[in-house]
Design a protein around this motif. Structure first.
Motif, PDB file in Angstrom:
ATOM      1  N   LEU A 155       0.811  -1.222   0.000  1.00 31.63           N
ATOM      2  CA  LEU A 155       0.000   0.000   0.000  1.00 31.63           C
ATOM      3  C   LEU A 155       0.841   1.266   0.000  1.00 31.63           C
ATOM      4  O   LEU A 155       0.325   2.352  -0.264  1.00 31.63           O
ATOM      5  N   ARG A 156       2.125   1.134   0.270  1.00 27.62           N
ATOM      6  CA  ARG A 156       2.967   2.312   0.505  1.00 27.62           C
ATOM      7  C   ARG A 156       3.726   2.802  -0.727  1.00 27.62           C
ATOM      8  O   ARG A 156       4.447   3.795  -0.643  1.00 27.62           O
ATOM      9  N   SER A 157       3.576   2.118  -1.854  1.00 27.91           N
ATOM     10  CA  SER A 157       4.338   2.537  -3.036  1.00 27.91           C
ATOM     11  C   SER A 157       3.497   2.361  -4.289  1.00 27.91           C
ATOM     12  O   SER A 157       2.559   1.548  -4.329  1.00 27.91           O
ATOM     13  N   ASN A 158       3.852   3.102  -5.325  1.00 27.03           N
ATOM     14  CA  ASN A 158       3.172   2.939  -6.614  1.00 27.03           C
ATOM     15  C   ASN A 158       3.391   1.536  -7.177  1.00 27.03           C
ATOM     16  O   ASN A 158       2.484   0.952  -7.774  1.00 27.03           O
ATOM     17  N   GLU A 159       4.595   0.995  -6.970  1.00 32.07           N
ATOM     18  CA  GLU A 159       4.869  -0.354  -7.457  1.00 32.07           C
ATOM     19  C   GLU A 159       3.969  -1.375  -6.768  1.00 32.07           C
ATOM     20  O   GLU A 159       3.478  -2.311  -7.386  1.00 32.07           O
ATOM     21  N   GLY A 160       3.770  -1.160  -5.463  1.00 35.12           N
ATOM     22  CA  GLY A 160       2.886  -2.058  -4.729  1.00 35.12           C
ATOM     23  C   GLY A 160       1.457  -1.968  -5.214  1.00 35.12           C
ATOM     24  O   GLY A 160       0.781  -2.987  -5.404  1.00 35.12           O
ATOM     25  N   LEU A 161       0.978  -0.755  -5.443  1.00 33.93           N
ATOM     26  CA  LEU A 161      -0.381  -0.569  -5.953  1.00 33.93           C
ATOM     27  C   LEU A 161      -0.528  -1.161  -7.347  1.00 33.93           C
ATOM     28  O   LEU A 161      -1.576  -1.709  -7.698  1.00 33.93           O
ATOM     29  N   GLU A 162       0.534  -1.070  -8.138  1.00 38.87           N
ATOM     30  CA  GLU A 162       0.500  -1.669  -9.474  1.00 38.87           C
ATOM     31  C   GLU A 162       0.341  -3.187  -9.382  1.00 38.87           C
ATOM     32  O   GLU A 162      -0.384  -3.793 -10.179  1.00 38.87           O
ATOM     33  N   SER A 163       0.997  -3.795  -8.417  1.00 34.14           N
ATOM     34  CA  SER A 163       0.865  -5.250  -8.255  1.00 34.14           C
ATOM     35  C   SER A 163      -0.547  -5.616  -7.800  1.00 34.14           C
ATOM     36  O   SER A 163      -1.083  -6.653  -8.202  1.00 34.14           O
ATOM     37  N   LEU A 164      -1.159  -4.776  -6.987  1.00 38.24           N
ATOM     38  CA  LEU A 164      -2.520  -5.031  -6.515  1.00 38.24           C
ATOM     39  C   LEU A 164      -3.546  -4.851  -7.628  1.00 38.24           C
ATOM     40  O   LEU A 164      -4.617  -5.465  -7.599  1.00 38.24           O
ATOM     41  N   ALA A 165      -3.225  -4.012  -8.600  1.00 38.48           N
ATOM     42  CA  ALA A 165      -4.148  -3.728  -9.703  1.00 38.48           C
ATOM     43  C   ALA A 165      -4.090  -4.778 -10.804  1.00 38.48           C
ATOM     44  O   ALA A 165      -4.770  -4.647 -11.823  1.00 38.48           O
ATOM     45  N   GLN A 166      -3.313  -5.833 -10.610  1.00 43.14           N
ATOM     46  CA  GLN A 166      -3.218  -6.893 -11.619  1.00 43.14           C
ATOM     47  C   GLN A 166      -4.463  -7.778 -11.544  1.00 43.14           C
ATOM     48  O   GLN A 166      -4.686  -8.495 -10.574  1.00 43.14           O
ATOM     49  N   VAL A 167      -5.276  -7.702 -12.586  1.00 43.42           N
ATOM     50  CA  VAL A 167      -6.531  -8.460 -12.664  1.00 43.42           C
ATOM     51  C   VAL A 167      -6.324  -9.661 -13.573  1.00 43.42           C
ATOM     52  O   VAL A 167      -5.810  -9.536 -14.689  1.00 43.42           O
ATOM     53  N   GLY A 168      -6.718 -10.822 -13.102  1.00 47.42           N
ATOM     54  CA  GLY A 168      -6.505 -12.045 -13.860  1.00 47.42           C
ATOM     55  C   GLY A 168      -7.510 -12.269 -14.972  1.00 47.42           C
ATOM     56  O   GLY A 168      -8.570 -11.633 -15.027  1.00 47.42           O
ATOM     57  N   GLU A 169      -7.172 -13.183 -15.863  1.00 47.42           N
ATOM     58  CA  GLU A 169      -8.021 -13.484 -17.013  1.00 47.42           C
ATOM     59  C   GLU A 169      -9.410 -13.969 -16.600  1.00 47.42           C
ATOM     60  O   GLU A 169     -10.390 -13.707 -17.287  1.00 47.42           O
TER      61      GLU A 169
END
Length: 246
Positions: A155-169
């Protein structure tokens, strides 16, 4: 031992959690996220869901050590503007967005992505949707270790938020598997278990009761559950029937 943990899966404006809190004395109360964005067919308005969420925050205020508030995908699109840019928002309500953003900003410290505990000789990891080996390996350099401390750092970094925003097929996304707030239960079923961790999740709504396996439990069926010291997961409130939902 009679110790129990109360688990409250996806709320989406529903009030079943209120009677669950009165059902007994619990060592911990864990909400699995997704507090607002109600389903239209259930007849709950966005305003009612917002007021319900405020009541949940008040419960956390009363006993911050006992109550755990996890974040789901329906929370993160209000919690973080950057996350919303990346993943969008299913049933996102632009009218409720401003008050919800203010609440998440004001009570930022109340929320986390994961909570873990050693309970009855087993290690449990609670999150909204669950950690799959595929998502973990794809982001291992960032996450490092699948424990609550490292996962909450996302939650503390843009990279972390990017990983959370990964939506699967399976959820119409671009990745082989979804993040810990997006993983579909089917992804959890085919994923190899993370060693020495039993996961408890919500996210994938079930109509015929919870899915409980030897490696995880998916409890998103409009009811609260208890986890006793022997590892037994039992319903605390009566799940809403399929017919009542639709």
């Amino acid at each position: 031992m009679n110790k129990k943990i109360l688990i409250i899966p996806d709320v989406h404006g529903r009030t079943f959690w209120e009677s669950a809190l009165k059902s007994g004395d619990y060592e911990k109360i864990v909400f699995l996220g997704d507090y607002t964005d109600p389903y239209e067919m259930e007849g709950i308005t966005n305003r009612e869901a917002l007021m319900n969420f405020k009541s949940i925050i008040a419960i956390k205020q009363q006993d911050p050590e006992k109550v755990v508030l996890l974040l789901g995908n329906h929370d993160l699109h209000y919690y973080s503007g950057y996350y919303y840019e990346l993943a969008g928002g299913v049933r996102y309500d632009p009218i409720s967005a401003v008050p919800l953003q203010r609440l998440f900003t004001k009570y930022h410290s109340f929320f986390q992505l994961a909570w873990e505990t050693d309970w009855g000789g087993k290690h449990y990891l609670f999150s909204h949707a669950g950690i799959t080996q595929s998502w973990l390996k794809r982001n291992m350099e960032l996450i490092r270790k699948p424990d609550a401390r490292h996962l909450n750092r996302l939650l503390r970094s843009n990279e972390g938020l990017e990983s959370l925003a990964q939506v699967g097929e399976m959820r119409w996304g671009d990745y082989p598997s979804g993040s810990m707030v997006w993983a579909d239960v089917e992804e959890m079923l085919v994923s190899n278990p993370i060693p020495d961790i039993y996961q408890i999740v919500g996210h994938s709504m079930q109509f015929d009761g919870p899915i409980i396996t030897d490696k995880f439990a998916c409890l998103d069926c409009r009811a609260a559950f208890s986890l006793d010291y022997k590892g037994t997961i039992s319903p605390v409130t009566e799940p809403t029937s399929y017919e009542d939902c639709f």
